[in-house]
Design a protein around this motif. Structure first.
Motif, PDB file in Angstrom:
ATOM      1  N   MET A  24     103.655  44.042  22.660  1.00  0.00           N
ATOM      2  CA  MET A  24     102.755  43.421  23.627  1.00  0.00           C
ATOM      3  C   MET A  24     103.320  43.399  25.039  1.00  0.00           C
ATOM      4  O   MET A  24     102.556  43.370  26.000  1.00  0.00           O
ATOM      5  N   ALA A  25     104.635  43.418  25.171  1.00  0.00           N
ATOM      6  CA  ALA A  25     105.255  43.375  26.498  1.00  0.00           C
ATOM      7  C   ALA A  25     104.697  44.475  27.407  1.00  0.00           C
ATOM      8  O   ALA A  25     104.517  44.265  28.603  1.00  0.00           O
ATOM      9  N   PHE A  26     104.378  45.612  26.817  1.00  0.00           N
ATOM     10  CA  PHE A  26     103.896  46.746  27.608  1.00  0.00           C
ATOM     11  C   PHE A  26     102.416  46.632  27.965  1.00  0.00           C
ATOM     12  O   PHE A  26     101.921  47.341  28.829  1.00  0.00           O
ATOM     13  N   ALA A  28     105.744  38.150  27.487  1.00  0.00           N
ATOM     14  CA  ALA A  28     106.439  38.516  26.251  1.00  0.00           C
ATOM     15  C   ALA A  28     107.801  37.838  26.176  1.00  0.00           C
ATOM     16  O   ALA A  28     108.214  37.365  25.112  1.00  0.00           O
ATOM     17  N   THR A  29     108.496  37.760  27.289  1.00  0.00           N
ATOM     18  CA  THR A  29     109.805  37.099  27.316  1.00  0.00           C
ATOM     19  C   THR A  29     109.676  35.621  26.971  1.00  0.00           C
ATOM     20  O   THR A  29     110.482  35.077  26.208  1.00  0.00           O
ATOM     21  N   ALA A  30     108.664  34.964  27.508  1.00  0.00           N
ATOM     22  CA  ALA A  30     108.445  33.548  27.201  1.00  0.00           C
ATOM     23  C   ALA A  30     108.203  33.357  25.698  1.00  0.00           C
ATOM     24  O   ALA A  30     108.758  32.443  25.081  1.00  0.00           O
ATOM     25  N   ALA A  31     107.395  34.230  25.105  1.00  0.00           N
ATOM     26  CA  ALA A  31     107.121  34.143  23.672  1.00  0.00           C
ATOM     27  C   ALA A  31     108.381  34.432  22.857  1.00  0.00           C
ATOM     28  O   ALA A  31     108.686  33.744  21.876  1.00  0.00           O
ATOM     29  N   LEU A  32     109.147  35.428  23.265  1.00  0.00           N
ATOM     30  CA  LEU A  32     110.378  35.780  22.556  1.00  0.00           C
ATOM     31  C   LEU A  32     111.364  34.623  22.594  1.00  0.00           C
ATOM     32  O   LEU A  32     112.006  34.314  21.584  1.00  0.00           O
ATOM     33  N   ASN A  33     111.480  33.982  23.731  1.00  0.00           N
ATOM     34  CA  ASN A  33     112.384  32.827  23.838  1.00  0.00           C
ATOM     35  C   ASN A  33     112.001  31.717  22.859  1.00  0.00           C
ATOM     36  O   ASN A  33     112.877  31.056  22.298  1.00  0.00           O
TER      37      ASN A  33
END
Length: 103
Positions: free
Chosen positions: A84-86, A93-98
């Motif tokens: 999804m980051a792309f 995406a970074t917020a979700a990954l964190n």
């Protein structure tokens, strides 16, 4: 697998907005999520995708836990976020990954 969806609704919300709570509990989680056209895992994948797309990190912890209950593992969740980051942007995406990595 117990497929009952339980959410923790704050007392204030139950007291002040009972119709809102009822719609979420009885329509969204009991009718919409129960439509047999999609599995619970597929619905979790769709829901996570939507929340990440709009940057709604407040609801992510609940839905990540629900996705796990519905059979998604951490590797699949990370793959979803990476994909999804792309499409939705690196910051979302970074917020979700964190959030996943904090569990």
């Amino acid at each position: 697998m117990n497929d009952r969806i339980e959410s923790k609704i704050p007392k204030k919300m139950r007291d002040k907005a009972p119709d809102f709570v009822d719609y979420g509990k009885n329509i969204l989680f009991e009718k919409v999520w129960r439509n047999p056209a999609l599995t619970l895992k597929e619905r979790s994948l769709i829901t996570l995708s939507a929340l990440i797309s709009i940057g709604n990190t407040e609801q992510l912890p609940f839905h990540l836990q629900l996705a796990e209950k519905h059979g998604m593992n951490e590797k699949e969740m990370i793959a979803l976020i990476t994909h999804m980051a792309f499409y939705v942007g690196w910051p979302k995406a970074t917020a979700a990954l964190n959030i996943i990595l904090e569990k």
